[in-house]
Write a protein that holds these residues in place. Structure first.
Motif: not given
Length: 399
Positions: A245-247, A252-260, A269-280
């Protein structure tokens, strides 16, 4: 006359087993239980590193791995590394063994798809029942998985179609695998037809996710966002749906909504490294430096024992903290600059052989010192950069 038990024992005897647990008593007990089921080729280790090293040179059919292995890598890290390095074949079985059942642990481990969980204490009857089912499925689907491991996808597709009428017990697995194979060979229409047919009969999350994946890939962002938003609402623990969904929102040009969406996923799920990296990365692009620094900090922390650890994570954290602390001489500004410098020095010790790492680190350190109004320290850091660059005939463009 051969009994069902004799047949199963013979199946178990053909397989190789790996036990990973930091308690010797449990390793001995598990070995004896496996032997009573007919297993013969059994190896065991107390720690992650020798277990992973063993898998580099030896094929393993069944892994029984404790989640908590004391200091160092956990069972989640072992599964993550084995998947990343492709040291487990698709036909291999990975069972996560644990006395812990917290949601955080289960969610983190599930990211890398163990075949099953076994909760301690374990007896022979429980172990046998679980292995019977998994080994039976492994044997029935072995020809398909063998072709997928060889990346012979057309043959794997043919075998799936052949097995569908002959193996109704594994219909769900076969349909899911078949749709994914069609997608991998670029036949989105056949994959979409399978997902639609499945969803017409039953609202299964994997089919909804697969349909969403095809909608994203084919540029149908609006429909994908609508479908995946519904999927997240109906299955709030289905982490892959948040990522997709974030992708779709980004496309669609909605990066703020993707971040949320990614923030919600990392809360669950706080222990997923790659997702935290993508969020950062996404938060930094959105100029939300506080969220970016929190996510980079978590990425660095999770990387301590992860195969995905990288000096780039430390540099990104240092750069983000440098931006946040620039011109801020309050206690918060000082704390962020100190954290940035500490993180960068730790990176230099952790990755001493990485190309240009000291130079890149000192450039950021210079920025941190300058932002805190310390020109002498900033100049000293830059002088060390100049000294190191003098020995380089060529300089990496990014540097």
């Amino acid at each position: 006359m051969q009994t069902s038990s004799d047949s199963t024992n013979a199946d178990f005897a053909k397989l190789s087993y790996l036990i990973v647990d930091d308690f010797e008593s449990f390793r001995v007990s598990m070995r004896e239980m496996l032997r009573s089921c007919g297993a013969e080729k059994i190896e065991s280790f107390a720690k992650a590193s020798p277990a992973i090293q063993f898998c580099v040179y030896n094929h393993v059919d069944v892994v029984l791995c404790d989640f908590n292995l004391g200091e160092g890598k956990s069972g989640q890290h072992i599964l993550e590394e084995l998947r990343h390095k492709k040291l487990l074949k698709r036909s291999s079985i990975f069972l996560m063994v644990t006395a812990e059942t917290s949601k955080e642990m289960v969610m983190g481990a599930r990211e890398y798809q163990p075949d099953a969980y076994l909760t301690k204490p374990i007896n022979r009857a429980i172990l046998r029942k679980r292995l019977d089912s998994l080994v039976s499925q492994r044997n029935a689907l072995l020809p398909i998985n063998r072709e997928i491991d060889r990346e012979n996808f057309p043959e794997a597709i043919s075998l799936c179609l052949k097995h569908l009428p002959a193996q109704p017990r594994y219909k769900t697995w076969l349909l899911k695998t078949l749709a994914d194979l069609y997608y991998q060979v670029g036949d989105s229409s056949h994959a979409l037809r399978i997902y639609d047919d499945v969803l017409a009969q039953r609202n299964l999350s994997w089919a909804a996710l697969g349909r969403g994946k095809i909608l994203v890939a084919t540029g149908n962002s609006d429909e994908a966002i609508k479908a995946l938003s519904t999927l997240v609402e109906q299955h709030p623990d289905y982490m892959e749906a948040y990522d997709l969904l974030a992708e779709a929102l980004e496309k669609k040009g909605k990066p703020t909504e993707a971040q949320k969406i990614l923030e919600k996923a990392t809360d669950l799920s706080p222990n997923a490294l790659l997702r935290n990296k993508q969020l950062a990365s996404l938060a930094a692009a959105n100029q939300d430096l506080l969220t970016a620094s929190d996510a980079w900090r978590q990425t660095v922390s999770l990387g301590t024992h992860s195969i995905h650890d990288s000096p780039d994570h430390y540099l990104a954290l240092g750069q983000t903290l440098a931006d946040l602390s620039e011109g801020d001489t309050s206690s918060d500004g000082h704390a962020r600059s100190d954290e940035a410098l500490t993180s960068l020095r730790r990176m230099e010790r952790r990755f001493p052989l990485a190309e240009g790492i000291r130079v890149r680190s000192r450039v950021v350190q210079s920025r941190v010192h300058a932002g805190q109004g310390n020109p002498d320290e900033a100049a000293e850091a830059l002088e060390s950069v100049a000294a190191e660059l003098a020995d380089h005939q060529t300089i990496d463009p990014e540097l």
